[in-house]
Enzyme design. Structure first.
Site, mmCIF file in Angstrom:
data_model
loop_
_atom_site.group_PDB
_atom_site.id
_atom_site.type_symbol
_atom_site.label_atom_id
_atom_site.label_comp_id
_atom_site.label_asym_id
_atom_site.label_seq_id
_atom_site.Cartn_x
_atom_site.Cartn_y
_atom_site.Cartn_z
ATOM 1 N N ASP A 66 0.820 -1.216 0.000
ATOM 2 C CA ASP A 66 0.000 0.000 0.000
ATOM 3 C C ASP A 66 0.849 1.258 0.000
ATOM 4 O O ASP A 66 0.411 2.313 0.460
ATOM 5 C CB ASP A 66 -0.905 -0.007 1.237
ATOM 6 C CG ASP A 66 -0.109 -0.104 2.528
ATOM 7 O OD1 ASP A 66 0.761 -1.004 2.606
ATOM 8 O OD2 ASP A 66 -0.334 0.691 3.458
ATOM 9 N N ARG A 88 4.105 1.386 -11.935
ATOM 10 C CA ARG A 88 3.503 0.944 -10.648
ATOM 11 C C ARG A 88 2.555 -0.229 -10.907
ATOM 12 O O ARG A 88 2.529 -1.211 -10.176
ATOM 13 C CB ARG A 88 2.758 2.111 -9.979
ATOM 14 C CG ARG A 88 3.672 3.228 -9.489
ATOM 15 C CD ARG A 88 2.956 4.185 -8.543
ATOM 16 N NE ARG A 88 1.875 4.932 -9.171
ATOM 17 C CZ ARG A 88 2.004 6.100 -9.811
ATOM 18 N NH1 ARG A 88 3.198 6.679 -9.912
ATOM 19 N NH2 ARG A 88 0.954 6.704 -10.348
ATOM 20 N N LYS A 178 -6.465 -0.112 6.550
ATOM 21 C CA LYS A 178 -5.256 0.117 7.349
ATOM 22 C C LYS A 178 -5.056 1.603 7.596
ATOM 23 O O LYS A 178 -5.286 2.423 6.708
ATOM 24 C CB LYS A 178 -4.048 -0.439 6.596
ATOM 25 C CG LYS A 178 -2.745 -0.123 7.300
ATOM 26 C CD LYS A 178 -1.555 -0.216 6.381
ATOM 27 C CE LYS A 178 -0.739 1.047 6.507
ATOM 28 N NZ LYS A 178 0.609 0.940 5.942
ATOM 29 N N GLU A 218 -2.708 0.297 13.620
ATOM 30 C CA GLU A 218 -1.237 0.298 13.513
ATOM 31 C C GLU A 218 -0.603 1.556 14.094
ATOM 32 O O GLU A 218 -0.387 2.540 13.384
ATOM 33 C CB GLU A 218 -0.834 0.156 12.024
ATOM 34 C CG GLU A 218 0.676 0.142 11.817
ATOM 35 C CD GLU A 218 1.096 0.012 10.352
ATOM 36 O OE1 GLU A 218 0.212 -0.039 9.470
ATOM 37 O OE2 GLU A 218 2.314 -0.030 10.099
ATOM 38 N N GLU A 220 2.663 2.528 14.728
ATOM 39 C CA GLU A 220 4.043 2.025 14.554
ATOM 40 C C GLU A 220 4.980 2.750 15.504
ATOM 41 O O GLU A 220 5.079 3.987 15.460
ATOM 42 C CB GLU A 220 4.512 2.202 13.107
ATOM 43 C CG GLU A 220 5.989 1.810 12.950
ATOM 44 C CD GLU A 220 6.492 1.705 11.519
ATOM 45 O OE1 GLU A 220 5.676 1.808 10.577
ATOM 46 O OE2 GLU A 220 7.714 1.507 11.353
ATOM 47 N N LYS A 260 -1.568 -4.236 14.066
ATOM 48 C CA LYS A 260 -0.301 -4.275 13.324
ATOM 49 C C LYS A 260 0.749 -3.573 14.179
ATOM 50 O O LYS A 260 1.047 -2.395 13.984
ATOM 51 C CB LYS A 260 -0.482 -3.604 11.960
ATOM 52 C CG LYS A 260 0.751 -3.661 11.079
ATOM 53 C CD LYS A 260 0.405 -3.538 9.607
ATOM 54 C CE LYS A 260 1.662 -3.331 8.780
ATOM 55 N NZ LYS A 260 1.472 -3.549 7.361
ATOM 56 N N SER A 302 7.238 -5.010 9.486
ATOM 57 C CA SER A 302 8.654 -5.391 9.543
ATOM 58 C C SER A 302 9.545 -4.210 9.934
ATOM 59 O O SER A 302 10.626 -4.429 10.507
ATOM 60 C CB SER A 302 9.115 -6.028 8.242
ATOM 61 O OG SER A 302 8.940 -5.175 7.131
ATOM 62 N N GLY A 303 9.136 -2.990 9.618
ATOM 63 C CA GLY A 303 9.775 -1.805 10.189
ATOM 64 C C GLY A 303 11.237 -1.538 9.834
ATOM 65 O O GLY A 303 11.873 -0.740 10.503
ATOM 66 N N SER A 329 2.388 -8.809 8.466
ATOM 67 C CA SER A 329 1.795 -7.907 7.479
ATOM 68 C C SER A 329 2.963 -7.057 6.974
ATOM 69 O O SER A 329 3.069 -5.877 7.277
ATOM 70 C CB SER A 329 0.722 -7.030 8.128
ATOM 71 O OG SER A 329 0.264 -6.078 7.196
ATOM 72 N N TYR A 391 6.221 6.381 5.000
ATOM 73 C CA TYR A 391 5.646 5.330 4.186
ATOM 74 C C TYR A 391 4.747 5.882 3.107
ATOM 75 O O TYR A 391 3.887 6.664 3.380
ATOM 76 C CB TYR A 391 4.857 4.350 5.088
ATOM 77 C CG TYR A 391 4.679 3.030 4.430
ATOM 78 C CD1 TYR A 391 5.745 2.131 4.355
ATOM 79 C CD2 TYR A 391 3.486 2.707 3.807
ATOM 80 C CE1 TYR A 391 5.613 0.934 3.709
ATOM 81 C CE2 TYR A 391 3.351 1.494 3.157
ATOM 82 C CZ TYR A 391 4.402 0.621 3.111
ATOM 83 O OH TYR A 391 4.266 -0.571 2.459
HETATM 84 P P1 13P Z 1 6.951 -2.532 6.665
HETATM 85 O O1 13P Z 1 6.748 -4.014 6.808
HETATM 86 O O2 13P Z 1 7.818 -2.174 5.500
HETATM 87 O O3 13P Z 1 7.389 -1.884 7.937
HETATM 88 O O4 13P Z 1 5.506 -1.931 6.287
HETATM 89 C C1 13P Z 1 4.765 -1.194 7.167
HETATM 90 C C2 13P Z 1 3.404 -0.967 6.673
HETATM 91 O O5 13P Z 1 2.628 -0.363 7.404
HETATM 92 C C3 13P Z 1 2.947 -1.468 5.380
HETATM 93 O O6 13P Z 1 1.538 -1.488 5.278
#
Ligand code: 13P
Length: 391
Positions: A66, A88, A178, A218, A220, A260, A302-303, A329, A391
């Site tokens: 996304d 894309r 999300k 999420e 993060e 997430k 995954s961050g 995810s 992101y």
């Molecule tokens: P990553 O796994 O690259 O951290 O992605 C975070 C995210 O929110 C993707 O939807």
């Protein structure tokens, strides 16, 4: 459903008492009716619970693709491609048409452009996903902007018009959503930023559920910083406490959400790295303290971890049963090798799709606690942390 469980509970309690006493002899307290907490009835309640359960199904997780156009552009430029709509589309087509993907992937998060897009031979991406039994999802937040009055922190926009946008996304085939907001440990985090993040997530979650979309929640917690793992644990506990407080205040149905979270790790610039066992121990401690078992699934981001690190850490978390489905995810940790293999060349599409299946299968095994890193490529072990990543 609530009625059936109610009957069972009463039957069980009368059996327990009934062994020794007749009905009339029972103490007053024991004869009181036991009522189960009601789930707020909404037009989509059953569907939300079913969708969340489908996404949180054994051995499967989410493919996150996304990226906003700007972020997708950065991915494409890393292999020398221009950030055009056809490029894309070609990249998303490669990912979503991977044969066999549905065995390991239960949901795919799309950017708005992809939700309305088709393959080059005119098949809607949404239909491509449904044919593989993958639930289509949509990023609904409008990104981060500076939060005035905070310590250089940010807040996430997108609540205005969210209800009508969500209804349209549902019409288009999306079944989950999300919303990603971030919390920075080096910036504090300030009480204001945490409260704003939690409140925004809760309002978004309630609006999504009202329109039939399962919200992925999420907040993060960025990897940035040189702090130890204990500090991440402390901040994560604070953030999730506040998120659940506001989710409850907004009458969000916990059975119809997915989380997430970031894994609990030391800051990316901390002097010592933590092992997968340590990360699993801290992350599960935080989740057990903060997340009710009514929540069906925890789908980690995954961050900036390497592909292999993210998979090893997930595997470590699934070595014994958890109250929730614990899965992935990932965006970067599923896409890195794919992009490098593809290089934008049609003749590499098949190899790139195989690379995606390798990562998807590895994470599927990790969800089941059966992954081993033996034979993983050097590329998959490369970290992807970027300071101040957007992101
Ligand atoms: P990553 O796994 O690259 O951290 O992605 C975070 C995210 O929110 C993707 O939807």
């Amino acid at each position: 459903m609530a009625c059936a469980s109610f009957a069972k509970l009463n039957a069980a309690s009368s059996q327990w008492i009934g062994g020794h006493q007749s009905f009339s002899q029972r103490p007053r307290l024991a004869t009181r009716r036991v009522s189960l907490p009601a789930i707020r009835a909404g037009a989509y309640t059953d569907e939300l619970i079913k969708t969340a359960k489908t996404i949180a199904s054994p051995g499967r997780g989410i493919l996150a693709i996304d990226e906003s156009n700007a972020t997708c552009g950065r991915r494409l430029s890393s292999i020398g491609l221009d950030n055009t709509e056809p490029n894309r589309q070609a990249y998303r087509q490669l990912l979503l048409t991977t044969p066999g993907l549905g065995e390991y992937i239960s949901g795919a998060i799309l950017f708005e452009e992809t939700l309305y897009q088709s393959t080059t031979d005119s098949k809607k991406f949404v239909d491509v996903l449904c044919d593989q039994k993958i639930v289509p999802g949509i990023k609904v937040d409008k990104g981060l902007v500076p939060l005035p009055g905070s310590n250089n922190e940010s807040w996430c926009q997108g609540l205005d018009g969210l209800s009508s946008r969500s209804a349209e996304y549902y019409q288009q085939g999306a079944r989950f959503a999300k919303w990603r907001t971030v919390v920075s440990i080096p910036c504090g985090p300030s009480a204001l930023a945490v409260k704003e993040a939690a409140w925004g997530l809760a309002r978004y979650a309630a609006i999504s559920q009202d329109n039939g979309l399962v919200p992925i929640v999420e907040p993060e917690i960025l990897l940035d910083g040189d702090h130890p793992i204990e500090r991440t644990l402390e901040v994560a506990e604070k953030v999730w406490a506040e998120v659940f407080y506001y989710l409850a205040e907004n009458n969000v149905i916990f059975e119809g959400i997915l989380l997430k979270p970031s894994m609990v790790t030391p800051g990316a610039e901390h002097k010592e790295k933590a092992s997968p066992d340590t990360i699993a121990k801290y992350t599960l401690t935080m989740l057990r303290r903060r997340v009710p078992p009514a929540v069906p699934g925890i789908m980690f981001l995954s961050g900036g971890q390497s592909e292999v690190e993210a998979t090893l850490n997930l595997n470590a978390m699934n070595q014994s049963p958890n109250p929730w489905h614990v899965s992935f995810s990932y965006a970067r940790a599923l896409q890195n090798t794919v992009l490098k293999t593809w290089q934008g060349r049609p003749e590499n599409v098949e190899a790139a799709q195989k690379a995606l299946l390798v990562r998807a299968k590895a994470n599927s095994l990790a969800q089941l606690g059966k992954y081993s890193a033996e034979g993983e490529s050097e590329e998959a072990k490369k970290g992807m942390f970027v300071k101040g990543y957007t992101y």
